[in-house]
Write an enzyme that holds these catalytic residues in place. Structure first.
Site, PDB file in Angstrom:
ATOM      1  N   CYS A 163       0.812  -1.221   0.000  1.00 26.22           N
ATOM      2  CA  CYS A 163       0.000   0.000   0.000  1.00 26.22           C
ATOM      3  C   CYS A 163       0.838   1.260   0.000  1.00 26.22           C
ATOM      4  O   CYS A 163       0.303   2.372  -0.085  1.00 26.22           O
ATOM      5  CB  CYS A 163      -0.945  -0.009   1.199  1.00 26.22           C
ATOM      6  SG  CYS A 163      -1.875  -1.542   1.324  1.00 26.22           S
ATOM      7  N   HIS A 303      -2.789   7.980   6.023  1.00 26.06           N
ATOM      8  CA  HIS A 303      -3.042   6.665   5.419  1.00 26.06           C
ATOM      9  C   HIS A 303      -4.462   6.234   5.786  1.00 26.06           C
ATOM     10  O   HIS A 303      -5.205   5.764   4.932  1.00 26.06           O
ATOM     11  CB  HIS A 303      -2.011   5.657   5.908  1.00 26.06           C
ATOM     12  CG  HIS A 303      -2.050   4.362   5.177  1.00 26.06           C
ATOM     13  ND1 HIS A 303      -1.914   4.275   3.807  1.00 26.06           N
ATOM     14  CD2 HIS A 303      -2.219   3.084   5.615  1.00 26.06           C
ATOM     15  CE1 HIS A 303      -2.000   3.008   3.430  1.00 26.06           C
ATOM     16  NE2 HIS A 303      -2.180   2.267   4.501  1.00 26.06           N
ATOM     17  N   GLU A 314      -1.290   5.361  13.690  1.00 21.86           N
ATOM     18  CA  GLU A 314      -0.940   6.542  12.906  1.00 21.86           C
ATOM     19  C   GLU A 314      -1.200   7.811  13.722  1.00 21.86           C
ATOM     20  O   GLU A 314      -0.414   8.767  13.666  1.00 21.86           O
ATOM     21  CB  GLU A 314      -1.716   6.587  11.586  1.00 21.86           C
ATOM     22  CG  GLU A 314      -1.207   7.671  10.646  1.00 21.86           C
ATOM     23  CD  GLU A 314      -1.838   7.629   9.263  1.00 21.86           C
ATOM     24  OE1 GLU A 314      -1.345   8.353   8.375  1.00 21.86           O
ATOM     25  OE2 GLU A 314      -2.824   6.899   9.058  1.00 21.86           O
ATOM     26  N   LYS A 335      -9.640   7.993   2.009  1.00 22.67           N
ATOM     27  CA  LYS A 335     -10.139   6.620   1.846  1.00 22.67           C
ATOM     28  C   LYS A 335     -11.592   6.500   2.316  1.00 22.67           C
ATOM     29  O   LYS A 335     -12.281   5.543   1.954  1.00 22.67           O
ATOM     30  CB  LYS A 335      -9.257   5.639   2.611  1.00 22.67           C
ATOM     31  CG  LYS A 335      -7.868   5.431   2.012  1.00 22.67           C
ATOM     32  CD  LYS A 335      -7.067   4.403   2.794  1.00 22.67           C
ATOM     33  CE  LYS A 335      -5.696   4.142   2.184  1.00 22.67           C
ATOM     34  NZ  LYS A 335      -4.771   5.273   2.327  1.00 22.67           N
ATOM     35  N   HIS A 340      -9.772   2.013  -0.247  1.00 24.33           N
ATOM     36  CA  HIS A 340      -8.313   1.812  -0.213  1.00 24.33           C
ATOM     37  C   HIS A 340      -7.867   1.221  -1.536  1.00 24.33           C
ATOM     38  O   HIS A 340      -8.150   0.065  -1.844  1.00 24.33           O
ATOM     39  CB  HIS A 340      -7.963   0.875   0.940  1.00 24.33           C
ATOM     40  CG  HIS A 340      -6.497   0.781   1.217  1.00 24.33           C
ATOM     41  ND1 HIS A 340      -5.537   1.316   0.393  1.00 24.33           N
ATOM     42  CD2 HIS A 340      -5.815   0.201   2.254  1.00 24.33           C
ATOM     43  CE1 HIS A 340      -4.347   1.075   0.881  1.00 24.33           C
ATOM     44  NE2 HIS A 340      -4.486   0.411   2.022  1.00 24.33           N
ATOM     45  N   PHE A 399       1.606  -3.275   3.989  1.00 27.52           N
ATOM     46  CA  PHE A 399       1.878  -4.595   4.548  1.00 27.52           C
ATOM     47  C   PHE A 399       3.377  -4.875   4.422  1.00 27.52           C
ATOM     48  O   PHE A 399       4.020  -4.487   3.451  1.00 27.52           O
ATOM     49  CB  PHE A 399       1.113  -5.675   3.790  1.00 27.52           C
ATOM     50  CG  PHE A 399      -0.345  -5.793   4.172  1.00 27.52           C
ATOM     51  CD1 PHE A 399      -0.882  -5.076   5.216  1.00 27.52           C
ATOM     52  CD2 PHE A 399      -1.178  -6.652   3.475  1.00 27.52           C
ATOM     53  CE1 PHE A 399      -2.215  -5.195   5.563  1.00 27.52           C
ATOM     54  CE2 PHE A 399      -2.518  -6.795   3.808  1.00 27.52           C
ATOM     55  CZ  PHE A 399      -3.039  -6.060   4.863  1.00 27.52           C
TER      56      PHE A 399
END
Length: 413
Positions: A163, A303, A314, A335, A340, A399
């Site tokens: 991502c 994110h 975050e 998002k 996403h 990831f």
């Protein structure tokens, strides 16, 4: 002395429409592009919702025969790149194509082709597998196809960092131009992973929202009742250009790219490091690279996946880096509107960040209804905010613990 790098063109294929204008309108107004999956029969899946690209006709952007030889992720990239080059008023006859590069990100690549051709070998045998299977599937082919379209013979590569791919691609493009190896780079991310096997895989991880009866309300970053991310697809492409080159051709300049950093959590294959340590390190380093202090940042495009750990960690990372200034920052997760987009997320979110600067407006985090005591910053809930923005950070966390941040600045000649 490092060369200055500016953004001169924007192109987008997203779940809220084609082009930067439709993307920005939906983000600014908080109009969700999420709905029930239509690309395949999702009956029996725990998650039956996604942020799908709609009304995309490949033949509008490329030769129909060539389109049939591209996976959807590559088609999206070609379309978005065409829009970005048109938006940037790039006259290829006046560009040194040996110094025109393509740096793209994709987390998964041609998974649709892989899935379809695996079905072919099972049902019809190996002799019926398409000769275009490999060149359609491999992740670097979006960059390859875009280079073919524009005759771009400069630096060409594909970044695969889950991502974080799109943001890493933009950062790599920045570095290449800064050191003088290209004048202009088409960069960003692309992804088309709304397929049965991908959705099933994310379902098995329990990563996706199962708010199937409320698709538009399913992606709710930083909200206490968030239950997972919503899978999206599309492509976000930016034209990065050396400042002198842009000025010489009379280009419109949206913003300047002034910093880039990447780090690794070295912690877990999917979960972020506790406290957001890797994300914090990326933000600290991007500030240092931009040569600015934390209190100069006005907005963070987070994110913000709408998953339990990402949003909490975050938030903790932002607090660690910005201290008291964290409470003065505008933060939002786009998002919430477009889902996403995996490897394309960084590209689309960079466009959102550029336009936030250009328009002087912070897009909202929609679906924010129940405050989470662990997520207690200003996420621009539900309604955007008119605000002059000088410096903006866009975060992408992937990831494997791969983190990337870019810093954008209002352009001053």
């Amino acid at each position: 002395m490092e060369k200055r790098v500016v953004v001169t063109g924007l192109g987008a294929v997203t779940p809220v429409g084609l082009g930067k204008d439709r993307l920005w309108s939906a983000l600014a107004e908080g109009v969700s592009g999420i709905g029930t999956i239509s690309k395949f029969d999702a009956e029996g899946f725990d998650c039956t919702i996604a942020a799908e690209v709609k009304d995309f006709v490949p033949g509008d952007f490329m030769d129909k025969k060539e389109a049939r030889r591209m996976d959807t992720f590559a088609q999206y990239a070609v379309a978005a790149a065409r829009m970005a080059m048109e938006d940037g008023s790039v006259n290829l006859d006046r560009v040194d194509r040996d110094r025109l590069g393509i740096i793209l990100g994709s987390g998964i690549g041609g998974i649709e082709t892989l899935e379809n051709q695996f079905r072919v070998i099972l049902e019809k045998g190996p002799s019926r597998v398409s000769p275009f299977f490999i060149p359609m599937m491999i992740s670097n082919m979006a960059a390859g196809q875009v280079a073919i379209v524009f005759g771009a013979k400069g630096p060409n590569q594909t970044v695969v960092t889950a991502c974080a791919s799109g943001t890493n691609a933009i950062g790599d493009a920045l570095r290449i131009i800064q050191r003088g190896d290209a004048d202009m780079i088409i960069t960003g991310g692309t992804e088309a992973a709304v397929t049965p096997i991908a959705v099933a895989g994310f379902c098995s991880m329990r990563a996706l929202s199962t708010r199937n009866n409320d698709p538009r309300g399913a992606s709710r970053p930083f909200d206490k009742d968030r239950d997972g991310f919503v899978l999206g697809e599309g492509s976000g492409i930016l034209i990065l250009e050396e400042l002198g080159h842009a000025i010489k051709r009379g280009a419109r300049i949206y913003a300047e790219v002034v910093g880039y950093a990447m780090t690794a959590d070295a912690h877990h294959i999917t979960a972020p490091a506790p406290g957001g340590a890797g994300a914090a390190a990326a933000m600290e380093r991007v500030l240092a690279d931009a040569g600015i202090t934390p209190d100069e940042i006005d907005y963070i495009n987070a994110h913000g996946t709408s998953t339990e750990y990402n949003d909490r960690f975050e938030t903790e990372a932002i607090k660690q880096v910005f201290g008291k200034h964290a409470n003065k920052l505008a933060i939002s997760s786009t998002k919430s509107v477009i889902g996403h987009l995996l490897g394309a997320a960084g590209g689309v979110e960079a466009i959102a960040s550029v336009l936030a600067i250009h328009e002087g407006f912070v897009p909202p985090t929609i679906n924010y209804q129940t405050p989470d005591p662990d997520c207690d910053l200003n996420y621009t809930p539900n309604k955007g905010e008119k605000r002059s923005l000088n410096y903006v950070i866009s975060n992408s966390l992937g990831f494997g613990g791969q983190n990337a941040s870019i810093c954008l600045k209002r352009f001053e000649g």
